[in-house]
Design a protein around this motif. Structure first.
Motif, PDB file in Angstrom:
ATOM      1  N   ASP A 259       0.836  -1.210   0.000  1.00 37.24           N
ATOM      2  CA  ASP A 259       0.000   0.000   0.000  1.00 37.24           C
ATOM      3  C   ASP A 259       0.866   1.253   0.000  1.00 37.24           C
ATOM      4  OD1 ASP A 259      -2.122   1.745   0.142  1.00 37.24           O
ATOM      5  OD2 ASP A 259      -2.416   1.514   2.294  1.00 37.24           O
ATOM      6  N   GLY A 260       0.712   2.065  -1.027  1.00 38.67           N
ATOM      7  CA  GLY A 260       1.443   3.333  -1.101  1.00 38.67           C
ATOM      8  C   GLY A 260       2.883   3.195  -1.570  1.00 38.67           C
ATOM      9  N   TYR A 261       3.330   1.995  -1.932  1.00 38.18           N
ATOM     10  CA  TYR A 261       4.712   1.818  -2.403  1.00 38.18           C
ATOM     11  C   TYR A 261       4.816   2.254  -3.874  1.00 38.18           C
ATOM     12  CZ  TYR A 261       9.253  -0.206  -3.447  1.00 38.18           C
ATOM     13  OH  TYR A 261      10.571  -0.371  -3.822  1.00 38.18           O
ATOM     14  N   PRO A 262       5.646   3.271  -4.169  1.00 39.04           N
ATOM     15  CA  PRO A 262       5.751   3.757  -5.556  1.00 39.04           C
ATOM     16  C   PRO A 262       6.633   2.825  -6.386  1.00 39.04           C
ATOM     17  CG  PRO A 262       7.136   5.080  -4.107  1.00 39.04           C
ATOM     18  CD  PRO A 262       6.523   4.011  -3.250  1.00 39.04           C
ATOM     19  N   ILE A 263       6.002   1.896  -7.086  1.00 38.89           N
ATOM     20  CA  ILE A 263       6.731   0.842  -7.799  1.00 38.89           C
ATOM     21  C   ILE A 263       7.761   1.394  -8.795  1.00 38.89           C
ATOM     22  CG2 ILE A 263       6.420  -1.115  -9.404  1.00 38.89           C
ATOM     23  CD1 ILE A 263       3.815  -1.759  -7.877  1.00 38.89           C
ATOM     24  N   PRO A 264       7.439   2.477  -9.547  1.00 39.42           N
ATOM     25  CA  PRO A 264       8.440   2.968 -10.509  1.00 39.42           C
ATOM     26  C   PRO A 264       9.776   3.330  -9.860  1.00 39.42           C
ATOM     27  CG  PRO A 264       6.295   3.915 -11.020  1.00 39.42           C
ATOM     28  CD  PRO A 264       6.154   3.194  -9.691  1.00 39.42           C
ATOM     29  N   SER A 265       9.751   3.793  -8.598  1.00 38.19           N
ATOM     30  CA  SER A 265      10.998   4.208  -7.948  1.00 38.19           C
ATOM     31  C   SER A 265      11.977   3.041  -7.795  1.00 38.19           C
ATOM     32  CB  SER A 265      10.703   4.821  -6.571  1.00 38.19           C
ATOM     33  OG  SER A 265      10.263   3.811  -5.676  1.00 38.19           O
ATOM     34  N   PHE A 266      11.431   1.819  -7.671  1.00 35.33           N
ATOM     35  CA  PHE A 266      12.310   0.657  -7.527  1.00 35.33           C
ATOM     36  C   PHE A 266      13.230   0.492  -8.738  1.00 35.33           C
ATOM     37  CE2 PHE A 266      13.510  -3.733  -8.172  1.00 35.33           C
ATOM     38  CZ  PHE A 266      13.920  -4.130  -6.913  1.00 35.33           C
ATOM     39  N   PHE A 267      12.702   0.835  -9.925  1.00 37.46           N
ATOM     40  CA  PHE A 267      13.467   0.619 -11.153  1.00 37.46           C
ATOM     41  C   PHE A 267      14.281   1.842 -11.585  1.00 37.46           C
ATOM     42  CE2 PHE A 267       9.933  -2.358 -11.231  1.00 37.46           C
ATOM     43  CZ  PHE A 267      10.558  -3.546 -11.576  1.00 37.46           C
ATOM     44  N   ALA A 268      14.151   2.944 -10.833  1.00 43.15           N
ATOM     45  CA  ALA A 268      14.741   4.217 -11.267  1.00 43.15           C
ATOM     46  C   ALA A 268      16.270   4.141 -11.366  1.00 43.15           C
ATOM     47  CB  ALA A 268      14.322   5.343 -10.326  1.00 43.15           C
ATOM     48  N   ASP A 269      16.924   3.421 -10.450  1.00 47.30           N
ATOM     49  CA  ASP A 269      18.386   3.350 -10.470  1.00 47.30           C
ATOM     50  C   ASP A 269      18.916   2.438 -11.579  1.00 47.30           C
ATOM     51  OD1 ASP A 269      18.562   5.080  -8.393  1.00 47.30           O
ATOM     52  OD2 ASP A 269      18.792   3.528  -6.844  1.00 47.30           O
ATOM     53  N   GLY A 270      18.253   1.307 -11.773  1.00 47.25           N
ATOM     54  CA  GLY A 270      18.795   0.315 -12.709  1.00 47.25           C
ATOM     55  C   GLY A 270      18.423   0.521 -14.164  1.00 47.25           C
ATOM     56  N   TYR A 271      17.341   1.301 -14.419  1.00 45.69           N
ATOM     57  CA  TYR A 271      16.843   1.421 -15.785  1.00 45.69           C
ATOM     58  C   TYR A 271      16.512   2.882 -16.083  1.00 45.69           C
ATOM     59  CZ  TYR A 271      16.311  -3.565 -15.076  1.00 45.69           C
ATOM     60  OH  TYR A 271      16.559  -4.878 -14.782  1.00 45.69           O
ATOM     61  N   ASP A 272      16.857   3.333 -17.284  1.00 45.95           N
ATOM     62  CA  ASP A 272      16.473   4.678 -17.697  1.00 45.95           C
ATOM     63  C   ASP A 272      15.260   4.561 -18.616  1.00 45.95           C
ATOM     64  OD1 ASP A 272      16.332   7.344 -18.235  1.00 45.95           O
ATOM     65  OD2 ASP A 272      17.907   7.294 -19.763  1.00 45.95           O
ATOM     66  N   ALA A 273      14.119   4.223 -18.020  1.00 47.89           N
ATOM     67  CA  ALA A 273      12.923   3.942 -18.829  1.00 47.89           C
ATOM     68  C   ALA A 273      11.678   4.285 -18.022  1.00 47.89           C
ATOM     69  CB  ALA A 273      12.888   2.470 -19.226  1.00 47.89           C
ATOM     70  N   PRO A 274      10.614   4.714 -18.704  1.00 49.82           N
ATOM     71  CA  PRO A 274       9.357   4.935 -17.982  1.00 49.82           C
ATOM     72  C   PRO A 274       8.802   3.617 -17.449  1.00 49.82           C
ATOM     73  CG  PRO A 274       8.992   5.055 -20.347  1.00 49.82           C
ATOM     74  CD  PRO A 274      10.480   4.966 -20.147  1.00 49.82           C
ATOM     75  N   VAL A 275       8.219   3.650 -16.249  1.00 49.23           N
ATOM     76  CA  VAL A 275       7.643   2.452 -15.642  1.00 49.23           C
ATOM     77  C   VAL A 275       6.153   2.695 -15.428  1.00 49.23           C
ATOM     78  CG1 VAL A 275       7.686   0.882 -13.671  1.00 49.23           C
ATOM     79  CG2 VAL A 275       9.816   1.965 -14.460  1.00 49.23           C
ATOM     80  N   LEU A 276       5.326   1.891 -16.094  1.00 52.75           N
ATOM     81  CA  LEU A 276       3.871   2.017 -15.976  1.00 52.75           C
ATOM     82  C   LEU A 276       3.340   0.871 -15.127  1.00 52.75           C
ATOM     83  CD1 LEU A 276       3.241   2.531 -19.795  1.00 52.75           C
ATOM     84  CD2 LEU A 276       3.487   4.319 -18.059  1.00 52.75           C
ATOM     85  N   VAL A 277       2.468   1.185 -14.185  1.00 53.76           N
ATOM     86  CA  VAL A 277       1.900   0.139 -13.323  1.00 53.76           C
ATOM     87  C   VAL A 277       0.382   0.213 -13.416  1.00 53.76           C
ATOM     88  CG1 VAL A 277       1.829  -0.855 -11.012  1.00 53.76           C
ATOM     89  CG2 VAL A 277       3.851   0.441 -11.756  1.00 53.76           C
ATOM     90  N   ASP A 278      -0.247  -0.947 -13.581  1.00 52.36           N
ATOM     91  CA  ASP A 278      -1.704  -0.973 -13.702  1.00 52.36           C
ATOM     92  C   ASP A 278      -2.233  -2.206 -12.985  1.00 52.36           C
ATOM     93  OD1 ASP A 278      -4.320  -0.357 -14.512  1.00 52.36           O
ATOM     94  OD2 ASP A 278      -3.706   0.073 -16.571  1.00 52.36           O
ATOM     95  N   ASN A 279      -3.525  -2.184 -12.747  1.00 53.76           N
ATOM     96  CA  ASN A 279      -4.197  -3.354 -12.192  1.00 53.76           C
ATOM     97  C   ASN A 279      -4.098  -4.513 -13.186  1.00 53.76           C
ATOM     98  OD1 ASN A 279      -7.185  -4.741 -12.349  1.00 53.76           O
ATOM     99  ND2 ASN A 279      -6.415  -4.523 -10.291  1.00 53.76           N
ATOM    100  N   ASP A 280      -3.856  -5.725 -12.672  1.00 59.84           N
ATOM    101  CA  ASP A 280      -3.620  -6.871 -13.573  1.00 59.84           C
ATOM    102  C   ASP A 280      -4.816  -7.172 -14.478  1.00 59.84           C
ATOM    103  OD1 ASP A 280      -5.167  -7.789 -11.497  1.00 59.84           O
ATOM    104  OD2 ASP A 280      -4.070  -9.674 -11.209  1.00 59.84           O
ATOM    105  N   VAL A 281      -6.025  -7.012 -13.938  1.00 61.83           N
ATOM    106  CA  VAL A 281      -7.204  -7.352 -14.751  1.00 61.83           C
ATOM    107  C   VAL A 281      -7.396  -6.327 -15.875  1.00 61.83           C
ATOM    108  CG1 VAL A 281      -9.625  -8.024 -14.689  1.00 61.83           C
ATOM    109  CG2 VAL A 281      -8.207  -8.412 -12.690  1.00 61.83           C
TER     110      VAL A 281
END
Lengths: 392, 392
Positions: free
Chosen positions: B168-190
């Motif tokens: 809850d409230g964890y900003p998933i894109p921030s996890f990838f910010a250091d390792g990847y120079d790419a936009p990170v999109l997160v959506d509900n699986d369904v």
């Protein structure tokens, strides 16, 4: 249209919409906004001026040298017609090409008289409005009508409309083909009410317009666009089943439909059974407004049942705003209070976090405002411009 | 972005999409389709080639003189990452910029371990896939993840997800910010499953993807676009109330929710009460597939209850197609038959006239396919190109 034509009309449409929305008001602002050269922009603007759509206005501001001319939609030529047909009323609005009202009229009708008598009546009202404004039938650039039933939007034809005997399969645009050289758009009245309310709300993207009168229907705006669904039936929620009333028969042949337990018709039946002297939804509204306890109780129960159905709609659609319209919406003290109570209790907290539930801003004019909006949108679309410029 | 920049990226996006869709494959076809001069088109194409997005391919056909070069999305550079996270599984797909699969892998996880352990696992799987294909983390141009809970799409943050403790409230894109120079999109699986199925269907504009597993959820495609709603909660139908079951308590604190009477969890509970040896949804599927009468009866009852809720969804949304997915969808002989029966009986005839109700074409791969589609769409959007070209 060939690909090249299609592209040209897309560009013309972009230019016209930038001017209409006020986003770009001069040729140089249009060049900046579109990335096109000043020469190309001037050509496109000239085409739109030649078609009577745009007009050069006052010089803009106090620029050095020759000040640029401001562009606007031409208020002097052309006209747009918006019609709202209900079961017992008809409203006709005439606007200029910028959407500013020129004249409006309303009349009582009986939709069941059938298409030709009713549309003849509309035509008479419309011609009177045109004359009143000193415009001619040949000035009409687009016509949009809302009708109280399901419509095949592509052909402008009502499809098995329950309260419009004689209209099933009647191609409404054909009625106007001889008298007017203009596209005719036909939509469900509640869809147009949703569009009308949407146009008057800031910062709303997803809106449900719920009409509660003799029947119950819903218009859906999704991401700023009307959602009509695969066969134009989206929002037809009158026969959704309400939990707890599975045994109540509905005129549709099923049981437990929301229209059978929460519409104006259902309230009339319930109050008559309790010995009240009511015949129409309007009688129920009057009795309830006077403080009659039996009537208020029935209105509150209807609100709870509507709340159950709308809680489901909220979980499904997650709107920013629900607008309550129709004749029963006047009773918002009782009806709206119960609807809000059930929706906020039943729907997912995430879905109700920023949800507002309000009564209509436009009341009886929502439909005709939406019809006008639809006609203007179409007129400035690539398809609308292709027709206007003789290629449609 | 300034207005001029925005316009330039819109044009670049149009060019890239015309090439991606196959609508225009040469510079002269692009000039025809966009109405721009050949020189302007060449400039734009050069920008996209310089960014590694496009590539000149084989000469086209047998034109006289120097044959024009065909353009395509560059399959040699770049990579797009699609991730589907479920409660107990994880799937990672690597595609080239044209969407062609490069490598794919799956693993068992427990989503409740929390974001850092799970995303570390994803990162490890992803790096292995990249190495396997001879690409580097710096080749990744876009990342898209589906998660089993509500998501604030704008920030890529799960919002009170019921089955994802710790997220809850964890900003998933921030996890990838250091390792990847790419936009990170997160959506509900369904939502992504809906998008994945949509991409594989011709002539469908409005689609509902209904996932029936341990929980129940729905992804909505409206006019070709994902409908996420005002707060990303659209399609969360698990706690919609089903007529006839108002007394059954649900873990959410309300009663009569569809998840309490028709989910895998509800079937497990009902069968255990009847003395069957089942612990998981998978056990129910196995038992029912083996022909156990008790299990089949419960599955049929679940189908009727789902049918009631989907009949309401059909009256409201009027889709062309409902796709049934999730682990219980395997039992389509019983489940689908009952759903169809109730929907066609209860929903408005106009709304079911052209409605198809089918099982998923992609089964367990719908989510990862949809994630890939979302990432590619974003990459070729004006916003995606602005970032790629160093202005985002």
């Amino acid at each position: 249209m060939s690909t090249i034509d299609a592209r040209q009309y897309a560009v013309l449409s972009e230019v016209a919409r930038l001017v209409a929305s006020g986003a770009a008001g001069t040729r140089s602002a249009l060049a900046t906004a579109t990335g096109m050269s000043r020469a190309t922009v001037s050509q496109r603007v000239d085409t739109l001026i030649g078609a009577g759509l745009l007009l050069d206005g006052e010089p803009a501001g106090a620029a050095r040298g020759r000040p640029p001319l401001t562009l606007r939609l031409n208020p002097l030529t052309g006209a747009v017609v918006a019609v709202d047909l209900g079961a017992t009323h008809c409203r006709v609005l005439l606007t200029d090409l910028g959407g500013a009202p020129l004249a409006e009229t309303a009349a009582s009708i009986g939709i069941g008289e059938g298409p030709v008598p009713i549309l003849t009546r509309v035509d008479t009202l419309l011609r009177a409005l045109l004359e009143q404004c000193g415009r001619k039938t040949s000035d009409v650039r687009a016509i949009s009508l809302g009708v109280p039933g399901p419509v095949d939007f592509a052909t402008g034809t009502p499809v098995r409309p329950p309260i419009m005997p004689g209209w099933d399969g009647y191609p409404i645009p054909s009625f106007f083909a001889d008298g007017y050289d203009a596209p005719v758009l036909v939509d469900n009245d509640v869809n147009l009410m949703a569009l009308g309310e949407y146009a008057h709300r800031e910062a709303v993207r997803h809106l449900l317009y719920v009409k509660v009168g003799t029947g119950i229907g819903c218009g859906i705006v999704s991401g700023g666009e009307l959602h009509r669904g695969a066969s134009g039936a989206a929002g037809d929620i009158g026969h959704v089943r309400v939990p707890g009333h599975e045994d109540v028969p509905c005129h549709c042949g099923n049981t437990g439909c929301i229209e059978a337990v929460a519409s104006g018709g259902a309230l009339v039946a319930a109050l008559r059974e309790a010995g009240c002297d009511v015949l129409t939804t309007r009688d129920v509204v009057r009795l309830s407004s006077e403080g009659n306890a039996l009537a208020r109780r029935q209105v509150r129960l209807a609100g709870q049942r509507l709340g159950e159905v709308l809680a489901t709609a909220v979980s499904f659609h997650n709107p920013d705003l629900i607008v309550l319209g129709g004749s029963l919406a006047e009773l918002h003290e009782d009806l709206l209070a119960e609807i809000r109570g059930v929706v906020y209790r039943r729907a997912l907290p995430l879905a109700t976090r920023s949800l507002a539930i309000e009564t209509s801003l436009l009341a009886g004019r929502a439909g005709v405002e939406g019809a006008g909006r639809l006609a203007l949108r179409h007129l400035l679309s690539p398809t609308g411009l292709a027709r206007l410029l003789g290629d449609g």
